[in-house]
Design a protein around this motif. Structure first.
Motif, PDB file in Angstrom:
ATOM      1  N   MET A 264       0.789  -1.234   0.000  1.00 12.48           N
ATOM      2  CA  MET A 264       0.000   0.000   0.000  1.00 12.48           C
ATOM      3  C   MET A 264       0.827   1.292   0.000  1.00 12.48           C
ATOM      4  N   PRO A 265       2.047   1.347   0.542  1.00 17.88           N
ATOM      5  CA  PRO A 265       2.822   2.593   0.433  1.00 17.88           C
ATOM      6  C   PRO A 265       3.084   3.038  -1.000  1.00 17.88           C
ATOM      7  N   TYR A 266       2.921   2.104  -1.974  1.00 17.99           N
ATOM      8  CA  TYR A 266       3.217   2.412  -3.371  1.00 17.99           C
ATOM      9  C   TYR A 266       1.959   2.402  -4.237  1.00 17.99           C
ATOM     10  N   CYS A 267       0.787   2.275  -3.607  1.00 17.64           N
ATOM     11  CA  CYS A 267      -0.469   2.136  -4.350  1.00 17.64           C
ATOM     12  C   CYS A 267      -1.494   3.162  -3.886  1.00 17.64           C
ATOM     13  N   SER A 308     -10.108  -3.067   2.969  1.00 15.97           N
ATOM     14  CA  SER A 308      -9.978  -1.966   2.012  1.00 15.97           C
ATOM     15  C   SER A 308      -9.008  -0.907   2.554  1.00 15.97           C
ATOM     16  N   TYR A 309      -8.103  -0.429   1.672  1.00 16.16           N
ATOM     17  CA  TYR A 309      -7.112   0.593   2.044  1.00 16.16           C
ATOM     18  C   TYR A 309      -7.114   1.730   1.031  1.00 16.16           C
ATOM     19  N   LEU A 310      -6.806   2.937   1.507  1.00 18.12           N
ATOM     20  CA  LEU A 310      -6.632   4.097   0.628  1.00 18.12           C
ATOM     21  C   LEU A 310      -5.365   4.837   1.026  1.00 18.12           C
ATOM     22  N   ASN A 311      -4.498   5.090   0.046  1.00 17.14           N
ATOM     23  CA  ASN A 311      -3.305   5.913   0.253  1.00 17.14           C
ATOM     24  C   ASN A 311      -3.668   7.350  -0.094  1.00 17.14           C
ATOM     25  N   ILE A 332      -7.045   4.313   6.157  1.00 16.77           N
ATOM     26  CA  ILE A 332      -6.405   5.409   5.430  1.00 16.77           C
ATOM     27  C   ILE A 332      -4.921   5.478   5.759  1.00 16.77           C
ATOM     28  N   LEU A 333      -4.079   5.474   4.709  1.00 18.92           N
ATOM     29  CA  LEU A 333      -2.666   5.752   4.878  1.00 18.92           C
ATOM     30  C   LEU A 333      -2.447   7.227   4.605  1.00 18.92           C
TER      31      LEU A 333
END
Length: 334
Positions: A264-267, A308-311, A332-333
């Motif tokens: 996720m840090p890159y998406c 589910s994740y959001l950057n 949320i990131l």
């Protein structure tokens, strides 16, 4: 009179003996219930300590086994760092030697390499029970399950992930899959190519061996794709987390998605598996087998949990504006 006294003495003696026997049976010779025999579980991890998905599998296993009367021994195959046939063969020999010495009651194996190189050739159809997890999509290519082997498949929520993105970018067609060169990714390509095409995507695959090539292909994908999928980076040599974050932040132009939380840090967005679920299921199943249930009575299942994740930063970079509903479901990131 003498006869009466003899009778009295006899009765007293009998009474004393009876009381003594009762006392001894209650306290003197009573045995504590024998302690449960310690059972031995040998765990074969296809990868290495520090690789996030297998670390989470181990965490899930340990959370279940912590309160049980078992001895757990872990063996790392390290196939992402040493993927060649010679290295794999050496690891197989080492694992088999440790298994013979440990003499486990149950074997747990996570991910495809452990199943392909150790479980199938050496333990399939044998007496020792085996539980696998993390095998991608299907185990039919390994001829599993069999009477002594059961497990949990790893099915990524990729179709749902792509459909969510299509709600925001309905015209996208060209998908680039940018990942490592590995057994798992080659298997995923064979299985998922049909899925991509059914949804309506034209797919290009970039499987790279080092970080420099990954960056080059990421720039290329930004120019010739509508969407980029990043499955994993575990076998990419010289990978640098900080550099990758800065690089993607500066270069990103298209929506980038994943099904693994550690990517996720890159998406921009991820609908990801919960790897810990695999470890918990494997440990619970191993305990059921140790308690007497045959593996043949435990059906192979697929994982169910997702997250589910959001950057937030990368979403702003490309102008991705998720709905309130999607935001409410997502971690949320920042």
């Amino acid at each position: 009179m003498r006869q009466i006294n003899r009778i009295r003495r006899t009765l007293i003696a009998v009474t004393i003996v009876a009381v003594a026997v009762a006392f001894i049976s209650m306290f003197g010779t009573s045995k504590r219930p024998p302690s449960k025999e310690i059972k031995r579980i040998f765990y074969i991890n296809s990868y290495h300590k520090g690789y996030a998905p297998s670390d989470e599998i181990m965490k899930g296993m340990q959370s279940i086994l912590a309160g049980e009367n078992v001895q757990l021994k872990t063996f790392f195959m390290d196939t992402k760092n040493a993927p060649g046939e010679k290295s794999v063969h050496q690891k197989v020999e080492e694992a088999l030697g440790q298994i013979r010495k440990f003499n486990p009651d149950v074997i747990i194996a996570s991910d495809d390499a452990a199943v392909k190189y150790i479980i199938v050739p050496w333990f399939k159809g044998k007496q020792i029970p085996v539980v696998f997890c993390g095998v991608n999509w299907s185990a039919k290519q390994y001829g599993l399950p069999v009477e002594n082997i059961t497990g949990m498949l790893e099915v990524l929520p990729l179709k749902q992930n792509l459909q969510i993105i299509l709600n925001y970018y309905p015209g996208i067609k060209n998908l680039v899959v940018l990942s490592e060169q590995s057994l798992s990714e080659e298997k995923n390509k064979e299985i998922l190519d049909t899925l991509y095409k059914k949804i309506g995507f034209s797919v290009t695959y970039y499987f790279v061996e080092n970080f420099s090539d990954w960056k080059e292909k990421f720039i290329e994908a930004n120019g010739n794709s509508d969407i980029i999928y990043l499955p994993t980076n575990g076998a990419i040599k010289n990978w640098n987390d900080r550099e990758a974050i800065d690089f993607v932040t500066n270069q990103i132009k298209k929506p980038v998605i994943t099904c693994d939380d550690f990517m996720m840090p890159y998406c921009v967005y991820g609908l990801t598996k919960v790897a810990e679920e695999q470890g918990q299921w494997a440990a619970k199943t191993a305990m059921r087998i140790l308690e007497g249930t045959s593996p043949s009575r435990i059906p192979v299942v697929a994982n169910k949990e997702s997250q589910s994740y959001l950057n937030e930063k990368l979403a702003l970079k490309i102008g991705f504006e998720p709905s309130t509903e999607l935001l409410s479901k997502s971690k949320i990131l920042h």
